[in-house]
Design a protein around this motif. Structure first.
Motif, PDB file in Angstrom:
ATOM      1  N   LEU A 121      -9.139 -57.266 -15.633  1.00 17.60           N
ATOM      2  CA  LEU A 121      -8.592 -56.516 -14.504  1.00 17.60           C
ATOM      3  C   LEU A 121      -7.719 -57.383 -13.602  1.00 17.60           C
ATOM      4  CD1 LEU A 121     -11.631 -54.266 -13.507  1.00 17.60           C
ATOM      5  CD2 LEU A 121      -9.406 -53.484 -14.334  1.00 17.60           C
ATOM      6  N   THR A 122      -8.105 -58.640 -13.421  1.00 19.25           N
ATOM      7  CA  THR A 122      -7.351 -59.501 -12.509  1.00 19.25           C
ATOM      8  C   THR A 122      -6.122 -60.119 -13.152  1.00 19.25           C
ATOM      9  OG1 THR A 122      -7.664 -61.199 -10.797  1.00 19.25           O
ATOM     10  CG2 THR A 122      -8.538 -61.686 -12.971  1.00 19.25           C
ATOM     11  N   ALA A 123      -6.028 -60.083 -14.476  1.00 16.06           N
ATOM     12  CA  ALA A 123      -4.893 -60.693 -15.175  1.00 16.06           C
ATOM     13  C   ALA A 123      -3.646 -59.831 -15.069  1.00 16.06           C
ATOM     14  CB  ALA A 123      -5.235 -60.912 -16.644  1.00 16.06           C
ATOM     15  N   ASP A 124      -2.489 -60.477 -15.209  1.00 12.35           N
ATOM     16  CA  ASP A 124      -1.218 -59.757 -15.248  1.00 12.35           C
ATOM     17  C   ASP A 124      -0.971 -59.158 -16.631  1.00 12.35           C
ATOM     18  OD1 ASP A 124       0.360 -60.591 -12.559  1.00 12.35           O
ATOM     19  OD2 ASP A 124      -0.911 -62.222 -13.267  1.00 12.35           O
ATOM     20  N   ARG A 125      -1.349 -59.897 -17.668  1.00 12.34           N
ATOM     21  CA  ARG A 125      -1.284 -59.379 -19.032  1.00 12.34           C
ATOM     22  C   ARG A 125      -2.560 -59.766 -19.747  1.00 12.34           C
ATOM     23  NH1 ARG A 125       1.918 -55.342 -19.998  1.00 12.34           N
ATOM     24  NH2 ARG A 125       2.038 -55.864 -22.209  1.00 12.34           N
ATOM     25  N   VAL A 126      -3.004 -58.894 -20.633  1.00 14.55           N
ATOM     26  CA  VAL A 126      -4.202 -59.119 -21.441  1.00 14.55           C
ATOM     27  C   VAL A 126      -3.758 -59.100 -22.906  1.00 14.55           C
ATOM     28  CG1 VAL A 126      -6.513 -58.315 -22.017  1.00 14.55           C
ATOM     29  CG2 VAL A 126      -5.604 -57.954 -19.706  1.00 14.55           C
ATOM     30  N   VAL A 127      -4.085 -60.156 -23.631  1.00 13.99           N
ATOM     31  CA  VAL A 127      -3.615 -60.286 -25.013  1.00 13.99           C
ATOM     32  C   VAL A 127      -4.810 -60.433 -25.941  1.00 13.99           C
ATOM     33  CG1 VAL A 127      -2.128 -61.571 -26.592  1.00 13.99           C
ATOM     34  CG2 VAL A 127      -1.524 -61.402 -24.169  1.00 13.99           C
ATOM     35  N   PHE A 128      -4.798 -59.663 -27.029  1.00 10.46           N
ATOM     36  CA  PHE A 128      -5.856 -59.702 -28.042  1.00 10.46           C
ATOM     37  C   PHE A 128      -5.273 -60.251 -29.336  1.00 10.46           C
ATOM     38  CE2 PHE A 128      -6.915 -56.415 -25.035  1.00 10.46           C
ATOM     39  CZ  PHE A 128      -8.276 -56.574 -24.818  1.00 10.46           C
ATOM     40  N   ASN A 129      -6.131 -60.885 -30.134  1.00 14.07           N
ATOM     41  CA  ASN A 129      -5.638 -61.445 -31.399  1.00 14.07           C
ATOM     42  C   ASN A 129      -5.461 -60.394 -32.490  1.00 14.07           C
ATOM     43  OD1 ASN A 129      -8.386 -61.073 -31.684  1.00 14.07           O
ATOM     44  ND2 ASN A 129      -8.814 -63.139 -32.434  1.00 14.07           N
ATOM     45  N   THR A 130      -6.164 -59.255 -32.390  1.00 12.63           N
ATOM     46  CA  THR A 130      -6.002 -58.167 -33.366  1.00 12.63           C
ATOM     47  C   THR A 130      -6.159 -56.818 -32.668  1.00 12.63           C
ATOM     48  OG1 THR A 130      -8.371 -58.182 -33.913  1.00 12.63           O
ATOM     49  CG2 THR A 130      -6.909 -59.509 -35.317  1.00 12.63           C
ATOM     50  N   HIS A 131      -5.678 -55.779 -33.319  1.00 16.26           N
ATOM     51  CA  HIS A 131      -5.869 -54.419 -32.801  1.00 16.26           C
ATOM     52  C   HIS A 131      -7.347 -54.048 -32.821  1.00 16.26           C
ATOM     53  CE1 HIS A 131      -1.612 -53.333 -32.430  1.00 16.26           C
ATOM     54  NE2 HIS A 131      -1.426 -54.039 -33.536  1.00 16.26           N
ATOM     55  N   TYR A 132      -8.075 -54.551 -33.807  1.00 19.12           N
ATOM     56  CA  TYR A 132      -9.517 -54.306 -33.852  1.00 19.12           C
ATOM     57  C   TYR A 132     -10.201 -54.855 -32.607  1.00 19.12           C
ATOM     58  CZ  TYR A 132     -14.390 -55.358 -34.894  1.00 19.12           C
ATOM     59  OH  TYR A 132     -15.752 -55.493 -34.808  1.00 19.12           O
ATOM     60  N   ASN A 133      -9.841 -56.052 -32.212  1.00 22.27           N
ATOM     61  CA  ASN A 133     -10.406 -56.663 -31.018  1.00 22.27           C
ATOM     62  C   ASN A 133     -10.074 -55.822 -29.787  1.00 22.27           C
ATOM     63  OD1 ASN A 133     -11.557 -58.465 -29.221  1.00 22.27           O
ATOM     64  ND2 ASN A 133     -10.124 -60.126 -29.617  1.00 22.27           N
ATOM     65  N   ARG A 134      -8.830 -55.429 -29.671  1.00 22.77           N
ATOM     66  CA  ARG A 134      -8.398 -54.620 -28.520  1.00 22.77           C
ATOM     67  C   ARG A 134      -9.147 -53.292 -28.467  1.00 22.77           C
ATOM     68  NH1 ARG A 134      -4.713 -50.490 -27.478  1.00 22.77           N
ATOM     69  NH2 ARG A 134      -3.643 -50.609 -25.450  1.00 22.77           N
ATOM     70  N   ALA A 135      -9.193 -52.594 -29.599  1.00 29.77           N
ATOM     71  CA  ALA A 135      -9.826 -51.272 -29.627  1.00 29.77           C
ATOM     72  C   ALA A 135     -11.316 -51.355 -29.327  1.00 29.77           C
ATOM     73  CB  ALA A 135      -9.583 -50.617 -30.986  1.00 29.77           C
ATOM     74  N   SER A 136     -11.993 -52.345 -29.892  1.00 29.85           N
ATOM     75  CA  SER A 136     -13.439 -52.462 -29.676  1.00 29.85           C
ATOM     76  C   SER A 136     -13.748 -52.895 -28.240  1.00 29.85           C
ATOM     77  CB  SER A 136     -14.064 -53.431 -30.683  1.00 29.85           C
ATOM     78  OG  SER A 136     -13.470 -54.713 -30.622  1.00 29.85           O
ATOM     79  N   PHE A 137     -12.871 -53.697 -27.628  1.00 28.37           N
ATOM     80  CA  PHE A 137     -13.066 -54.069 -26.229  1.00 28.37           C
ATOM     81  C   PHE A 137     -12.906 -52.850 -25.320  1.00 28.37           C
ATOM     82  CE2 PHE A 137     -11.259 -55.328 -22.100  1.00 28.37           C
ATOM     83  CZ  PHE A 137     -12.273 -56.160 -21.634  1.00 28.37           C
ATOM     84  N   LEU A 138     -11.835 -52.100 -25.502  1.00 28.70           N
ATOM     85  CA  LEU A 138     -11.597 -50.932 -24.652  1.00 28.70           C
ATOM     86  C   LEU A 138     -12.696 -49.887 -24.830  1.00 28.70           C
ATOM     87  CD1 LEU A 138      -7.729 -50.551 -25.083  1.00 28.70           C
ATOM     88  CD2 LEU A 138      -8.965 -51.548 -23.147  1.00 28.70           C
ATOM     89  N   ALA A 139     -13.144 -49.685 -26.068  1.00 29.67           N
ATOM     90  CA  ALA A 139     -14.239 -48.740 -26.309  1.00 29.67           C
ATOM     91  C   ALA A 139     -15.528 -49.242 -25.667  1.00 29.67           C
ATOM     92  CB  ALA A 139     -14.436 -48.553 -27.814  1.00 29.67           C
ATOM     93  N   GLY A 140     -15.762 -50.560 -25.722  1.00 31.40           N
ATOM     94  CA  GLY A 140     -16.956 -51.130 -25.110  1.00 31.40           C
ATOM     95  C   GLY A 140     -16.942 -51.003 -23.607  1.00 31.40           C
ATOM     96  N   VAL A 141     -15.784 -51.214 -22.991  1.00 29.96           N
ATOM     97  CA  VAL A 141     -15.666 -51.046 -21.539  1.00 29.96           C
ATOM     98  C   VAL A 141     -15.960 -49.604 -21.148  1.00 29.96           C
ATOM     99  CG1 VAL A 141     -14.050 -51.050 -19.605  1.00 29.96           C
ATOM    100  CG2 VAL A 141     -14.075 -52.969 -21.193  1.00 29.96           C
ATOM    101  N   ALA A 142     -15.384 -48.670 -21.895  1.00 31.55           N
ATOM    102  CA  ALA A 142     -15.613 -47.249 -21.594  1.00 31.55           C
ATOM    103  C   ALA A 142     -17.092 -46.893 -21.704  1.00 31.55           C
ATOM    104  CB  ALA A 142     -14.778 -46.385 -22.537  1.00 31.55           C
ATOM    105  N   ALA A 143     -17.749 -47.385 -22.753  1.00 31.84           N
ATOM    106  CA  ALA A 143     -19.173 -47.086 -22.936  1.00 31.84           C
ATOM    107  C   ALA A 143     -20.012 -47.696 -21.818  1.00 31.84           C
ATOM    108  CB  ALA A 143     -19.634 -47.607 -24.296  1.00 31.84           C
ATOM    109  N   LEU A 144     -19.674 -48.926 -21.410  1.00 30.33           N
ATOM    110  CA  LEU A 144     -20.419 -49.571 -20.325  1.00 30.33           C
ATOM    111  C   LEU A 144     -20.251 -48.807 -19.018  1.00 30.33           C
ATOM    112  CD1 LEU A 144     -22.017 -51.928 -19.060  1.00 30.33           C
ATOM    113  CD2 LEU A 144     -19.823 -53.116 -18.782  1.00 30.33           C
ATOM    114  N   LEU A 145     -19.034 -48.451 -18.682  1.00 27.32           N
ATOM    115  CA  LEU A 145     -18.780 -47.754 -17.427  1.00 27.32           C
ATOM    116  C   LEU A 145     -19.476 -46.395 -17.390  1.00 27.32           C
ATOM    117  CD1 LEU A 145     -15.002 -48.595 -16.835  1.00 27.32           C
ATOM    118  CD2 LEU A 145     -17.021 -49.749 -15.924  1.00 27.32           C
ATOM    119  N   ASP A 146     -19.598 -45.754 -18.546  1.00 25.35           N
ATOM    120  CA  ASP A 146     -20.287 -44.456 -18.615  1.00 25.35           C
ATOM    121  C   ASP A 146     -21.770 -44.587 -18.279  1.00 25.35           C
ATOM    122  OD1 ASP A 146     -18.054 -43.013 -19.226  1.00 25.35           O
ATOM    123  OD2 ASP A 146     -18.403 -42.985 -21.387  1.00 25.35           O
ATOM    124  N   LYS A 147     -22.337 -45.778 -18.467  1.00 20.40           N
ATOM    125  CA  LYS A 147     -23.766 -45.982 -18.212  1.00 20.40           C
ATOM    126  C   LYS A 147     -24.066 -46.300 -16.749  1.00 20.40           C
ATOM    127  CE  LYS A 147     -24.607 -47.922 -22.833  1.00 20.40           C
ATOM    128  NZ  LYS A 147     -25.006 -49.164 -23.564  1.00 20.40           N
TER     129      LYS A 147
END
Length: 382
Positions: A121-147
């Motif tokens: 959140l505090t970064a200007d840009r967020v870079v992932f090494n793969t699309h899998y990493n990006r997708a699983s991070f965003l899905a994990g954030v969404a699941a955490l926030l839902d709890k």
């Protein structure tokens, strides 16, 4: 341009990425601060405290850009060193704490996930090494926030997604030797000796192979004081079948590269790999990949090289991924025996020379501050 590189848990892959980054940015003066890859829970939560007090003078220099790994508690560090809050920042995710398989020895904690969420959140840009990493991070954030019970504003996941990129860690293309050995089919398993790399899957896959196969299995990779007990079983099995090749960590890089260059195939049985650098290094050296059809592998390599439970359809419910792995290993050995082993796929697109242009564009674009008086990533009301 003056760039500060921060690596809070400087594992081998993180160190290699740092070195590549410096080499790819000849126009910049880079300074690195790195902490050793041990005591994970303390390291990910305490790095801001360590650096803010011990490296205060360095942190307060007039930097043009900060590039931090996702293990860096960037939000806290910017609070403890206000000068850093004025400097544009990129956070690079080699992995994410949402898709990492927990071991039985670990205590469940949301701390590592929250640290990386705040850093993103505090970064200007967020870079992932793969699309899998990006997708699983965003899905994990969404699941955490839902709890969470309350106080969760809308648009958190979208905010991170909108400022994210995917740029792989470069893979050095090692020179491939001429003829491969013909005494046996040389298979390399070159991962950290930890539970998340699936050593149990390795054991079960090897145990399912016919004893008469002409195999030489090299189990190499970083070792630690504590390692899964199954490695003793793996060595016993390889000894009994006369399949044992190199065993243990190869301290000399030249010896490791020679092993990869001479091997026929590289095997992954991992429970998680966000890019699988050890596999990609081996493929770049000429090894045929044998990898699971999940994680980052279908994205990086054609499914031609992937095994899955679907490959055992019609074989009964007792068949597992280990059976699928064993089946592909046997197939490759038989192809080799007929002199029909396919050539390893090209990874030229992952070379430092090819990836450098993406990193240079990223760095130059983020280093330019907005004209509104604050860094591009300054958090505004949703």
């Amino acid at each position: 341009m003056k760039i500060l590189i921060l690596s809070a848990y400087d594992a081998e892959s993180h160190k290699a990425w740092r070195q590549h980054l410096v080499d790819m940015l000849p126009f910049a003066s880079c300074t690195s601060l790195a902490l050793p890859p041990r005591h994970f829970s303390w390291r990910i939560r305490g790095n801001a405290l360590t650096w803010a007090l011990a490296q205060h003078a360095t942190l307060c220099k007039p930097w043009d850009l900060v590039v931090a790994t996702s293990m860096v508690d960037l939000a806290t560090l910017r609070g403890l060193v206000p000068e850093l809050a004025k400097v544009p920042a990129i956070v690079y995710f080699h992995e994410n704490q949402f898709a990492y398989p927990a071991s039985r020895a670990q205590h469940a904690s949301v701390e590592p996930q929250m640290v990386t969420l705040y850093a993103a959140l505090t970064a200007d840009r967020v870079v992932f090494n793969t699309h899998y990493n990006r997708a699983s991070f965003l899905a994990g954030v969404a699941a955490l926030l839902d709890k969470l019970p309350d106080g969760v504003p809308p648009g958190v996941v979208e905010r991170i997604a909108d400022k994210s990129d995917v740029i792989p860690v470069p893979v050095a293309i090692a020179g491939v030797s001429g003829k491969k050995p013909d005494d046996a089919f040389h298979l390399v398993w070159n991962h950290r000796w930890e539970y998340d790399k699936g050593p149990e899957n390795l054991y079960y896959a090897l145990a399912r192979l016919p004893v008469e196969l002409p195999l030489r299995v090299h189990v190499v990779g970083q070792r630690f004081r504590r390692e899964p007990a199954v490695f003793s079983d793996i060595r016993r099995l390889l000894d009994e079948r006369a399949w044992l090749g190199e065993w243990g960590y190869l301290t000399k890089r030249e010896c490791y590269e020679n092993l990869l260059s001479n091997a026929h195939a590289v095997l992954s049985t991992s429970l998680h790999d966000f890019q699988g650098l050890s596999v990609l290094e081996a493929v770049a050296a000429g090894c045929v990949p044998i990898v699971p059809n999940r994680l980052a592998y279908p994205e990086l390599l054609s499914t031609q090289w992937c095994y899955s439970i679907a490959d055992t359809e019609g074989q009964g419910p007792e068949f597992s991924e280990a059976d699928a792995c064993a089946r592909m290993v046997r197939l490759r050995v038989e192809e080799w025996m007929r002199a029909q082993l396919p050539t390893a796929p090209s990874l030229d697109w992952l070379s430092p020379a090819e990836q450098a242009k993406h990193y240079r564009h990223l760095v130059k674009s983020v280093a330019v501050k907005k004209t509104n008086g604050g860094p591009e990533g300054t958090i505004a009301p949703v």
